[in-house]
Design an enzyme around this catalytic site. Structure first.
Site, PDB file in Angstrom:
ATOM      1  N   ASP A  16      28.746   5.928  44.916  1.00 56.56           N
ATOM      2  CA  ASP A  16      28.287   6.062  45.916  1.00 56.56           C
ATOM      3  C   ASP A  16      28.496   8.090  46.525  1.00 56.56           C
ATOM      4  OD1 ASP A  16      27.238   6.755  48.660  1.00 56.56           O
ATOM      5  OD2 ASP A  16      28.343   5.329  49.950  1.00 56.56           O
ATOM      6  N   ASP A  39      32.598  -5.253  49.663  1.00 57.81           N
ATOM      7  CA  ASP A  39      32.972  -6.327  50.402  1.00 57.81           C
ATOM      8  C   ASP A  39      32.913  -5.640  51.790  1.00 57.81           C
ATOM      9  OD1 ASP A  39      36.194  -5.158  51.630  1.00 57.81           O
ATOM     10  OD2 ASP A  39      35.293  -4.015  49.528  1.00 57.81           O
ATOM     11  N   ARG A  64      33.328  -9.930  49.213  1.00 62.38           N
ATOM     12  CA  ARG A  64      33.872 -10.320  47.289  1.00 62.38           C
ATOM     13  C   ARG A  64      33.021 -11.659  46.938  1.00 62.38           C
ATOM     14  NH1 ARG A  64      36.742  -5.657  46.475  1.00 62.38           N
ATOM     15  NH2 ARG A  64      37.818  -5.186  48.815  1.00 62.38           N
ATOM     16  N   PHE A 121      24.294  -0.471  53.664  1.00 64.83           N
ATOM     17  CA  PHE A 121      25.063  -0.802  53.412  1.00 64.83           C
ATOM     18  C   PHE A 121      25.077  -2.190  52.075  1.00 64.83           C
ATOM     19  CE2 PHE A 121      29.728  -3.113  54.140  1.00 64.83           C
ATOM     20  CZ  PHE A 121      30.490  -1.950  53.550  1.00 64.83           C
ATOM     21  N   GLU A 166      32.572   0.133  37.548  1.00 67.11           N
ATOM     22  CA  GLU A 166      32.831   0.768  39.435  1.00 67.11           C
ATOM     23  C   GLU A 166      32.096  -0.794  39.526  1.00 67.11           C
ATOM     24  OE1 GLU A 166      33.964   1.812  41.426  1.00 67.11           O
ATOM     25  OE2 GLU A 166      34.727   3.509  41.359  1.00 67.11           O
TER      26      GLU A 166
END
Length: 189
Positions: free
Chosen positions: A102, A158, A164, A151, A98
């Protein structure tokens, strides 16, 4: 594009060291076995490649595309299986790679799916673990970095399919994702 980053959390060198560390640990833990490395698209592709190259053991690779974000900055809470894996996992050792864990909802969904399909074992190797965001009880077995409740983008992560390609992980400026007209993102450097 770099101007949209508030600050860099993990440099290219930091990430390379984490991939080396986890790849070596996986090689040791799976010595003599041939696990399936299950890369979660699209975000974990860079992480998967770097970890896989650091493993000095046989391994297969598979892909799955599961989402709960649907283009936003917060989990929508519903899981969508966009692309299923094509390999039979019954009796196999699976390592889910991963980019970030989150809320844990997506990971829990994948673990339950693999359990239903008869996987012998399931472990998780995540570049980032955002424990503060967790809403379900699920653990990550191999962690690159614990990440604050921000974030983040870059190195596969992304915002609306952008960022990315940054070689690092950084915090995206809130002004970028709170702007009403996000169409201007494509014109930024």
């Amino acid at each position: 594009m770099n101007n949209d980053i508030e600050r860099v959390l993990y440099s290219e060198a930091d990430i390379a060291a984490a991939a080396q560390r986890i790849g070596a640990q996986l090689a040791q833990d799976y010595a003599g076995k041939t696990p399936i490395l299950l890369s979660v698209l699209k975000g974990a592709i860079l992480w998967t490649v770097d970890v896989m190259r650091a493993m000095d053991e046989y391994a297969e690779i598979e892909f799955i595309d599961v989402s709960s974000y649907h283009g936003g900055v917060e989990s929508a809470g519903t899981i969508t299986l966009r692309t299923d894996l094509t390999t039979d996992v019954k009796g196999r050792d699976i390592i889910i790679l991963e980019d970030i864990v989150d809320t844990g909802r997506t990971l829990k969904y994948m673990v339950e799916l693999l359990e239903q399909r008869g996987a012998a074992s399931i472990k998780v190797a995540s570049l980032l673990d955002k424990k503060e965001g967790r809403v379900v009880d699920i653990d990550v077995d191999y962690i690159g970095f614990d990440v604050p409740n921000e974030f983040v983008v870059g190195y596969g992560l992304d915002y609306k399919d952008l960022y990315r390609n940054l070689p690092y992980v950084g915090i995206l400026k809130p002004a970028v994702y709170t702007a009403e007209d996000s169409a201007t993102l494509n014109g930024q450097d």
